[in-house]
Design a protein around this motif. Structure first.
Motif, PDB file in Angstrom:
ATOM      1  N   VAL A 104       0.582  -1.043  -0.191  1.00  0.00           N
ATOM      2  CA  VAL A 104      -0.078   0.011  -0.121  1.00  0.00           C
ATOM      3  C   VAL A 104       0.747   1.279  -0.181  1.00  0.00           C
ATOM      4  O   VAL A 104       0.742   2.233  -0.561  1.00  0.00           O
ATOM      5  CB  VAL A 104      -0.874   0.056   1.344  1.00  0.00           C
ATOM      6  CG1 VAL A 104      -1.691   1.345   1.280  1.00  0.00           C
ATOM      7  CG2 VAL A 104      -2.089  -1.145   1.114  1.00  0.00           C
ATOM      8  N   PHE A 105       1.917   1.014   0.804  1.00  0.00           N
ATOM      9  CA  PHE A 105       2.911   2.446   0.972  1.00  0.00           C
ATOM     10  C   PHE A 105       3.505   2.764  -0.465  1.00  0.00           C
ATOM     11  O   PHE A 105       3.608   3.653  -0.899  1.00  0.00           O
ATOM     12  CB  PHE A 105       4.025   2.127   1.921  1.00  0.00           C
ATOM     13  CG  PHE A 105       4.687   3.561   2.191  1.00  0.00           C
ATOM     14  CD1 PHE A 105       4.250   4.427   2.742  1.00  0.00           C
ATOM     15  CD2 PHE A 105       6.017   3.312   2.041  1.00  0.00           C
ATOM     16  CE1 PHE A 105       5.071   5.510   2.939  1.00  0.00           C
ATOM     17  CE2 PHE A 105       6.823   4.451   2.205  1.00  0.00           C
ATOM     18  CZ  PHE A 105       6.408   5.542   2.830  1.00  0.00           C
ATOM     19  N   ILE A 106       3.864   1.471  -1.132  1.00  0.00           N
ATOM     20  CA  ILE A 106       4.809   1.624  -2.393  1.00  0.00           C
ATOM     21  C   ILE A 106       3.608   2.284  -3.347  1.00  0.00           C
ATOM     22  O   ILE A 106       3.927   3.091  -4.207  1.00  0.00           O
ATOM     23  CB  ILE A 106       5.174   0.308  -3.036  1.00  0.00           C
ATOM     24  CG1 ILE A 106       6.227  -0.190  -2.044  1.00  0.00           C
ATOM     25  CG2 ILE A 106       5.841   0.234  -4.383  1.00  0.00           C
ATOM     26  CD1 ILE A 106       6.688  -1.384  -2.079  1.00  0.00           C
ATOM     27  N   TYR A 107       2.543   1.769  -3.362  1.00  0.00           N
ATOM     28  CA  TYR A 107       1.482   2.358  -4.339  1.00  0.00           C
ATOM     29  C   TYR A 107       0.928   3.785  -4.049  1.00  0.00           C
ATOM     30  O   TYR A 107       0.854   4.554  -4.982  1.00  0.00           O
ATOM     31  CB  TYR A 107       0.052   1.488  -4.376  1.00  0.00           C
ATOM     32  CG  TYR A 107       0.287   0.100  -4.858  1.00  0.00           C
ATOM     33  CD1 TYR A 107       0.832   0.084  -6.431  1.00  0.00           C
ATOM     34  CD2 TYR A 107       0.056  -0.946  -4.155  1.00  0.00           C
ATOM     35  CE1 TYR A 107       1.165  -1.255  -6.896  1.00  0.00           C
ATOM     36  CE2 TYR A 107       0.332  -2.285  -4.872  1.00  0.00           C
ATOM     37  CZ  TYR A 107       0.975  -2.266  -5.956  1.00  0.00           C
ATOM     38  OH  TYR A 107       1.497  -3.439  -6.799  1.00  0.00           O
ATOM     39  N   LEU A 108       1.170   4.128  -2.897  1.00  0.00           N
ATOM     40  CA  LEU A 108       0.929   5.619  -2.343  1.00  0.00           C
ATOM     41  C   LEU A 108       2.005   6.579  -2.752  1.00  0.00           C
ATOM     42  O   LEU A 108       1.796   7.727  -3.216  1.00  0.00           O
ATOM     43  CB  LEU A 108       0.622   5.644  -0.912  1.00  0.00           C
ATOM     44  CG  LEU A 108       0.491   7.097  -0.406  1.00  0.00           C
ATOM     45  CD1 LEU A 108      -0.894   7.885  -0.880  1.00  0.00           C
ATOM     46  CD2 LEU A 108       0.444   7.022   1.363  1.00  0.00           C
ATOM     47  N   LEU A 109       3.296   6.194  -2.709  1.00  0.00           N
ATOM     48  CA  LEU A 109       4.489   6.790  -3.097  1.00  0.00           C
ATOM     49  C   LEU A 109       4.363   7.299  -4.524  1.00  0.00           C
ATOM     50  O   LEU A 109       4.799   8.446  -4.691  1.00  0.00           O
ATOM     51  CB  LEU A 109       5.831   6.122  -2.868  1.00  0.00           C
ATOM     52  CG  LEU A 109       6.072   5.898  -1.231  1.00  0.00           C
ATOM     53  CD1 LEU A 109       7.416   5.211  -1.344  1.00  0.00           C
ATOM     54  CD2 LEU A 109       6.246   7.309  -0.608  1.00  0.00           C
ATOM     55  N   ARG A 110       4.140   6.483  -5.519  1.00  0.00           N
ATOM     56  CA  ARG A 110       4.155   7.114  -6.752  1.00  0.00           C
ATOM     57  C   ARG A 110       3.239   8.192  -7.058  1.00  0.00           C
ATOM     58  O   ARG A 110       3.650   9.097  -7.806  1.00  0.00           O
ATOM     59  CB  ARG A 110       3.655   5.710  -7.752  1.00  0.00           C
ATOM     60  CG  ARG A 110       3.813   6.081  -9.285  1.00  0.00           C
ATOM     61  CD  ARG A 110       5.199   6.363  -9.711  1.00  0.00           C
ATOM     62  NE  ARG A 110       5.373   6.871 -11.013  1.00  0.00           N
ATOM     63  CZ  ARG A 110       6.233   7.655 -11.705  1.00  0.00           C
ATOM     64  NH1 ARG A 110       6.703   8.239 -10.828  1.00  0.00           N
ATOM     65  NH2 ARG A 110       6.077   8.036 -12.889  1.00  0.00           N
TER      66      ARG A 110
END
Length: 59
Positions: free
Chosen positions: A10-16
């Motif tokens: 979830v964090f990775i998908y938020l960062l982009r």
């Protein structure tokens, strides 16, 4: 899958999108926490799952 892996996804998908939209995540989180503290004062909201407009205020 472990909870940590799911949270990381979830964090990775938020960062982009935050990067593309130039959102300062730390500032956004700080701002949201301040707004929530105003809307949901601890003395009124603790232990209750209601919308801020339903909290009884002395105003």
């Amino acid at each position: 899958m472990r909870v940590e892996e799911e949270i990381a996804d979830v964090f990775i998908y938020l960062l982009r999108p935050a990067d593309v939209l130039q959102v300062d995540l730390a500032a956004a989180v700080d701002s949201k926490l301040r707004k929530n503290a105003e809307r949901y004062p601890v003395e009124l909201a603790r232990g209750r799952a209601v919308k801020y407009s339903e909290l009884e205020r002395g105003n």
